[in-house]
Design an enzyme around this catalytic site. Structure first.
Site, PDB file in Angstrom:
ATOM      1  N   ARG A 275      33.725  -5.833  15.277  1.00  0.00           N
ATOM      2  CA  ARG A 275      32.339  -6.673  15.240  1.00  0.00           C
ATOM      3  C   ARG A 275      32.726  -7.974  15.407  1.00  0.00           C
ATOM      4  O   ARG A 275      33.690  -8.710  14.839  1.00  0.00           O
ATOM      5  CB  ARG A 275      31.683  -6.400  13.828  1.00  0.00           C
ATOM      6  CG  ARG A 275      30.514  -7.176  13.611  1.00  0.00           C
ATOM      7  CD  ARG A 275      30.117  -6.863  12.219  1.00  0.00           C
ATOM      8  NE  ARG A 275      30.980  -6.974  10.971  1.00  0.00           N
ATOM      9  CZ  ARG A 275      31.018  -8.417  10.806  1.00  0.00           C
ATOM     10  NH1 ARG A 275      30.337  -9.439  11.129  1.00  0.00           N
ATOM     11  NH2 ARG A 275      31.894  -8.743   9.783  1.00  0.00           N
TER      12      ARG A 275
ATOM     13  N   ARG B 195      40.418 -12.051  15.353  1.00  0.00           N
ATOM     14  CA  ARG B 195      40.472 -11.292  13.919  1.00  0.00           C
ATOM     15  C   ARG B 195      41.518 -10.186  14.136  1.00  0.00           C
ATOM     16  O   ARG B 195      42.524 -10.268  13.351  1.00  0.00           O
ATOM     17  CB  ARG B 195      39.522 -10.872  13.335  1.00  0.00           C
ATOM     18  CG  ARG B 195      38.458 -11.885  13.092  1.00  0.00           C
ATOM     19  CD  ARG B 195      37.228 -11.207  12.382  1.00  0.00           C
ATOM     20  NE  ARG B 195      36.483 -12.308  11.999  1.00  0.00           N
ATOM     21  CZ  ARG B 195      35.160 -11.925  11.062  1.00  0.00           C
ATOM     22  NH1 ARG B 195      34.557 -10.822  11.008  1.00  0.00           N
ATOM     23  NH2 ARG B 195      34.456 -13.060  10.764  1.00  0.00           N
TER      24      ARG B 195
ATOM     25  N   SER C  70      36.941 -18.339   4.336  1.00  0.00           N
ATOM     26  CA  SER C  70      36.548 -18.412   5.673  1.00  0.00           C
ATOM     27  C   SER C  70      37.239 -18.448   6.711  1.00  0.00           C
ATOM     28  O   SER C  70      38.174 -19.263   6.594  1.00  0.00           O
ATOM     29  CB  SER C  70      35.248 -19.521   5.718  1.00  0.00           C
ATOM     30  OG  SER C  70      35.123 -19.670   7.037  1.00  0.00           O
TER      31      SER C  70
ATOM     32  N   GLU D 188      25.346  -1.195   8.075  1.00  0.00           N
ATOM     33  CA  GLU D 188      26.771  -1.111   8.452  1.00  0.00           C
ATOM     34  C   GLU D 188      26.808   0.503   8.250  1.00  0.00           C
ATOM     35  O   GLU D 188      27.889   1.130   8.875  1.00  0.00           O
ATOM     36  CB  GLU D 188      27.375  -1.758   7.350  1.00  0.00           C
ATOM     37  CG  GLU D 188      29.115  -1.581   7.449  1.00  0.00           C
ATOM     38  CD  GLU D 188      29.886  -2.600   6.299  1.00  0.00           C
ATOM     39  OE1 GLU D 188      29.477  -3.026   5.724  1.00  0.00           O
ATOM     40  OE2 GLU D 188      31.099  -2.163   6.261  1.00  0.00           O
TER      41      GLU D 188
END
Lengths: 234, 666, 265
Positions: B454, B331, B284, B444
């Site tokens: 995303r 990210r 995570s 997806e």
């Protein structure tokens, strides 16, 4: 009514239904064992105590009490055994191919020999009934003693005589060991099957089960050991 | 070809309401005459199959897994966004919409994204009613957390297993409809081709993976809910079975493939440990809340145990480059920075492909917090701090230790980015229907809602939005024009497709070459990762485009598929999937090559802000440089019969509500 | 530094459901200890195929311990010796060079072998179809916060919901019983307020489907709990027993007689 019957037959046909009945009949037998043992231990209170107890059982409800108990116990035993055999057969059928490498994670030894200990106990019960109830092959039935001016069956003498014979004592003790094993799993298992166990209570039930099994073992075995080894009453 | 997206008229916030109002309805008595084929049983597939069955349609649902419950949606950890504003922290449908559009680097369709934000609240209601045990507060109401750098707490979660719980909820709805007879479920059944009759999607051809039997299923419409194509990289966080075959086969039958180059790379995965590696495991992102990312400043230090590298020899590169976001940079930025560090030869661990994620400071800091002003020794402080870290991230540390055998409390963890999600997919209009009439694409597998990147906790939202709330309304717009049951499997198109598949199977088996399917897949994956991964260059993409036809040819001449087509044959399954990835990979590179800009998950080294831009305060050097004037469009590719020569169609993206802005995280 | 292992594998090979199976001895040399168990099998399969053989079939998918697809018994224990771990998350460093490893399929009549280590667990799906759901139509749900649920109840339901449906409980049970799976699935819904209206129907339906599938009976040995990769507690089995008794009482004695103006027809 037919709906009720249908529900019952579904219940009886289901794995959980059968197990619940095994647990309930087991509970009856567990309670019986305690009473039976306490009664037997009266032997250490002397001949009069146990003979009086024996007489009480024989004459309770004009002699009907003992039969009610016997029928109740018989039904419990039969249901308990028939269902467990059925369950065991289903269990065997559920795994047709065995594992090449067997491992056990946490199942207790007792839990894994339930059918074996159970059937041995059944054999013992038959012997035990023939020995002390039907008096097959012995003359224990003729033992009489006068208690409070009344002629009653001399249970005390019968027990002493019965356990003075080594094979009987040994078989008795072996049966009690297996009974102890059976109870060691059976008692706590009963709480689980009846749905009474929770994460917190399960360890308590397991301790109760072990303690109960040990109590029955020690209590019952004390009699043949006292008689044969320590010559109690001989 | 004109790409008509069928965006409803009216103001943005009214479009979905208007569309529902204007959508066609089908008489309840007629619905059961329509057969809907749903391929895939993940969040989108299960929710669509269950809901369409509830409405009265006759549904057939297919999955290649042994149970619909095992679709890869199950692996999503973090959570699901919904604009409930239960936290009273200023969230709204508009804010979720805006965050999603901005997160997607302004490459998604406004109307679709707004609809997604709009129905997000209904998803949570639906899931809770199904018995999904989302996290709660002591008062009994639902808990939320802030996720992926969002400014509001709108993420709902179920421990670290949100995807699993939502999928099990959808699977339970599916089970309910199977019980009722509305859905016929086909597990261990893989779709191998789409069947068109008169240009409309009217059925599929499938292989029973246990018996090998090829069979046809006809329907009035086909829904592809088959997930993303991340496994083109071989190593990804996707499940081993995830594949592009269903959508690629549909593409070959005429469906346009949109934005295939948009892939998301997740920064915190456990690095590769050897060439036998079969998949990458994600940890995570929340770890970055407390962990500090660093590599040695000098290459020479890389081989040393981390404890022997002094503080001043460490480069906390995210904190250095992005002082305000630091280790919480988005990210794509974190991923790319890790790659840069490793490319400079400063990576750590096997193969030099890893960076440290260090909790030593966090442990000490929490230790001090716990000790308050008591004066205690450093080992004691560490012990106190470790307990706090374990409380927050214990399961992740356990997982890390389980996989690597290393203790993340005692030494820094090693992490590396991995392919995680693919934003591209088959082109669909506002009704989720592709350019092939009757072919709908959900989740997806379509391209519509995430643009070029995303946001965290949005994938689950999209899958369920499409399945529970969008398709049940929009499907009637197509079906109302169709005579139910008009096509049967005895139509020659089915026979033809079956014959082709049988021929293909025979071809695989008959090659009897020297290389296994996996060896080709690994080679393809490495090529794609190097040339079309985190950073893409014109030369690299061209290199891949040049290499791929040869690799395909080699595959078709030299692959070995043992066994036969008539039984359970996992190598044959893989061969079909890899053959399609080998074709798809080229399209992905072509798309990346034509997109002469950097946006979201697509980073072209030629297009980044320079030092001069930084001096002029246009953007930070090294960051993605978007070109809104020339590339604000959806790239939708048409198959022409030659894999290497697809035709590009452009759907311009027009923004009525939002102003395009530079994503800045400095 | 990571080292390599030399192992002796005994792998169950069975060409199809009705074929007879046997153990095949395979030497697996030079296996990196950093590989996962399934990666070890990948390496073995690669070598088998390089030698012109037929690879070992085994089910797997996510390889991160959540999908529940991988299903093999390693040295007598489903998913292998490490507790709370699926086979895909088991790593070779747990083994020593020279070890003999027995690898078998989940064995249960209700889980017929498809090929080698792959088994058919569709019985679990059939059990779910028999009641593992709350009948709520999409769109008819009230606001999610309209029904507060105590954190304890929600957390408890989540404990049960963690089940990944892998079937290790069945594989390890001496009786091949599915009680842990069924109890976790039914228990999750039965312990939530949303699940109350269908509670009795659910329990009766799921237990009946379980019995019909040919699973054995629970004898309270708790092997399942120890083998479960998610550590699902056997307290759920106690709850299922209790719920089943209550459902039977309800169904046979308390429920209104059927067929009298239900109105919902």
């Amino acid at each position: 009514m037919s709906a009720l019957l249908k529900s019952f037959s579904t219940f009886l046909g289901s794995s959980i239904g059968k197990k619940l009945l095994v647990a309930l009949t087991g509970a009856v037998l567990v309670l019986f064992l305690l009473g039976h043992m306490i009664g037997n231990l009266l032997i250490f209170a002397g001949p009069d105590a146990i003979n009086e107890y024996g007489h009480f059982l024989q004459t309770m409800l004009h002699g009907g009490g003992v039969w009610i108990a016997r029928i109740g116990l018989l039904v419990s035993v039969v249901v308990h055994i028939v269902l467990t055999i059925q369950l065991t057969r289903e269990n065997r059928a559920a795994r047709t191919e065995r594992y090449g490498y067997n491992a056990t994670l946490q199942a207790s030894k007792s839990s894994r020999i339930m059918i074996l200990s159970g059937l041995t106990i059944l054999a013992f019960i038959i012997y035990h009934l023939l020995h002390f109830t039907v008096h097959a092959g012995n003359n224990y039935g003729t033992y009489q003693v006068i208690l409070h001016g009344e002629n009653v069956h001399d249970v005390y003498k019968m027990v002493i005589a019965g356990f003075s014979w080594l094979p009987a004592s040994i078989f008795y003790i072996i049966a009690m060991l297996l009974l102890c094993s059976h109870l060691g799993h059976g008692v706590s298992s009963m709480f689980q099957t009846l749905g009474l166990a929770t994460e917190r209570t399960r360890p308590i039930y397991e301790k109760i089960g072990s303690a109960y099994a040990a109590l029955i073992l020690i209590g019952n075995c004390s009699i043949p050991i006292a008689i044969y080894v320590f010559h109690y009453g001989r | 070809m004109s790409l008509e997206a069928h965006i409803p008229s009216g103001p943005l916030s009214q479009k979905w309401s208007n569309h529902k109002q204007d959508s066609k309805l089908i008489n309840p008595a007629n619905k059961r005459k329509y057969t809907v084929i749903v391929v895939g049983s993940g969040l989108a597939g299960s929710s669509a199959a269950a809901t369409l069955s509830e409405l009265g349609y006759n549904v057939k649902c297919f999955c290649f897994q042994d149970s619909p419950r095992r679709a890869h949606s199950i692996a999503a950890q973090g959570g699901i966004n919904a604009a409930k504003n239960y936290q009273n922290d200023g969230d709204s449908t508009y804010r979720l919409f805006y965050d999603t559009i901005k997160g997607g680097d302004f490459r998604a369709r406004e109307a679709n994204v707004y609809r997604l934000a709009e129905v997000s609240a209904n998803i949570i209601d639906q899931c809770v009613a199904q018995g999904v045990p989302l996290a709660r507060e002591y008062g009994g109401l639902l808990a939320n957390r802030s996720f992926g750098g969002a400014q509001v707490s709108r993420t709902f979660y179920a421990r670290g297993q949100t995807g699993q719980q939502l999928l099990l909820g959808a699977y339970s709805a599916l089970s309910k409809e199977i019980a009722r007879g509305g859905v016929q479920m086909f597990s261990r059944t893989e779709m191998l081709d789409l069947v068109l009759v008169d240009g409309q999607a009217k059925g599929i051809v499938v292989r029973d993976l246990v018996t090998g039997k090829i069979s046809s299923h006809a329907g009035d419409t086909v829904l592809l809910c088959t997930g993303g194509y991340g496994n083109v990289f071989y190593l990804s966080t996707n499940a081993k079975g995830c594949n592009t075959t269903a959508i690629w086969r549909a593409h070959r039958k005429g469906a346009l493939f949109a934005n295939p180059c948009y892939t998301q790379i997740h920064p915190t995965c456990i690095p590769v440990s050897g060439d036998y590696q079969s998949k990458l495991t994600l940890m995570s992102e929340s770890l970055r809340n407390d962990g500090r990312v660093w590599v040695p400043k000098k290459k020479d230090d890389c081989g040393k145990p981390p404890a022997q590298i002094p503080e001043d020899a460490r480069d906390y590169y995210l904190e250095r480059k992005y002082p305000s976001y630091g280790n919480l940079a988005p990210r794509d930025i974190s991923s790319r920075s890790a790659k840069e560090a490793c490319d400079e030869g400063r990576g750590v661990g096997p193969g030099g492909l890893g960076v440290y994620l260090d909790f030593a400071d966090a442990i000490l800091r929490y230790g001090h917090d716990q000790a308050a002003d008591k004066n205690i020794s450093e080992p004691e402080l560490r012990k106190l701090g470790k307990a706090v870290v374990a409380e927050k991230y214990g399961n992740l540390f356990d997982m890390y230790e389980c996989i690597t055998g290393e203790n993340g409390y005692e030494q820094p963890m090693r992490i590396y980015p991995a392919v995680h999600y693919t934003m591209g997919g088959l082109w669909v209009d506002y009704n989720l229907m592709s350019n092939v009439p009757g072919l709908h694409v959900l989740g997806e597998a379509n391209f519509s809602d995430h643009g070029a990147n995303r946001l965290g906790a949005s994938a689950l939202m999209q899958g369920l939005a499409d399945g529970y709330f969008v398709i049940p309304t929009t499907i009637a717009n197509y079906l109302a024009s169709q005579k139910p049951g008009s096509v049967k499997t005895d139509h020659p198109a089915f026979k033809e497709a079956e014959a082709q598949i049988n021929g293909r199977t025979k071809k695989f088996i008959d090659i009897k070459g020297n290389r296994t399917v996996d060896s080709y897949h690994r080679e393809l994956g490495l090529l794609m990762w190097n040339e079309c991964g985190m950073a893409r260059s014109r030369e690299g993409l061209q290199k891949a485009i040049d290499r791929l036809p040869a690799l395909r040819e080699d595959f078709w001449n030299n692959v070995r598929v043992p066994g036969s087509g008539a039984d359970f044959n996992q190598e044959l399954e893989k061969a079909g999937r890899v053959a399609d990835f080998l074709e798809f990979g080229e399209l992905m590179c072509l798309d990346a090559l034509q997109r002469e800009e950097s946006c979201g998950g697509h980073f072209r080294v030629e297009h980044q802000y320079t030092k001069e831009d930084e001096a002029a305060k246009r953007g930070q050097a090294g960051e993605a440089l978007r070109d809104d004037t020339n590339y604000s469009y959806v790239a939708a590719w048409e198959f022409t019969g030659d894999v290497s020569k697809p035709t590009l169609h452009k759907e311009p993206l027009t923004y009525e509500e939002v102003h395009l802005a530079v994503r800045s995280y400095v | 530094m990571a080292s390599n292992l030399n192992l002796k594998l005994k792998i169950w090979r069975q060409p199809s459901t009705n074929a007879k199976g046997t153990f095949q001895d395979i030497d697996a040399n030079n296996i990196p200890e950093t590989a996962s168990f399934l990666e070890m099998l990948d390496i073995v399969n690669q070598r088998i195929m390089d030698g012109g053989g037929d690879p070992v079939a085994f089910d797997h998918d996510c390889r991160e311990g959540i999908c529940g697809t991988c299903s093999m018994v390693i040295n007598g224990i489903p998913h292998g010796p490490r507790r709370g771990t699926t086979a895909c998350q088991l790593h070779m460093r747990l083994f020593k060079s020279g070890d003999t490893i027995w690898i078998e399929p989940f064995r249960a009549k209700a889980f017929p072998v498809i090929k080698d280590l792959a088994v058919d667990r569709s019985a679990f799906d059939r059990i779910m179809v028999a009641g593992g759901f709350i009948s709520v139509r999409t769109g008819s749900a009230q606001d999610a916060n309209a029904l507060p649920i105590s954190k304890d109840d929600a957390d408890s339901a989540m404990d049960a919901a963690e089940c990944i449906g892998c079937g290790a409980c069945v594989a390890t049970c001496k009786n091949a019983s599915a009680m842990l799976f069924v109890s976790a699935k039914a228990g999750q819904l039965n312990s939530l307020p949303q699940g109350q209206p269908e509670k009795h129907r659910r329990v009766l339906g799921m237990v009946q489907a379980m019995d019909k599938s040919g699973f054995g009976n629970c004898t309270n040995q708790y092997e399942c709990e120890a083998a479960c990769p998610k550590g699902i507690s056997v307290r759920w089995i106690a709850k299922l027993n209790r719920d089943y008794a209550l459902a039977t009482v309800h169904e046979s004695l308390l429920a209104p007689a059927k067929g009298k103006g239900g109105g919902a027809a």
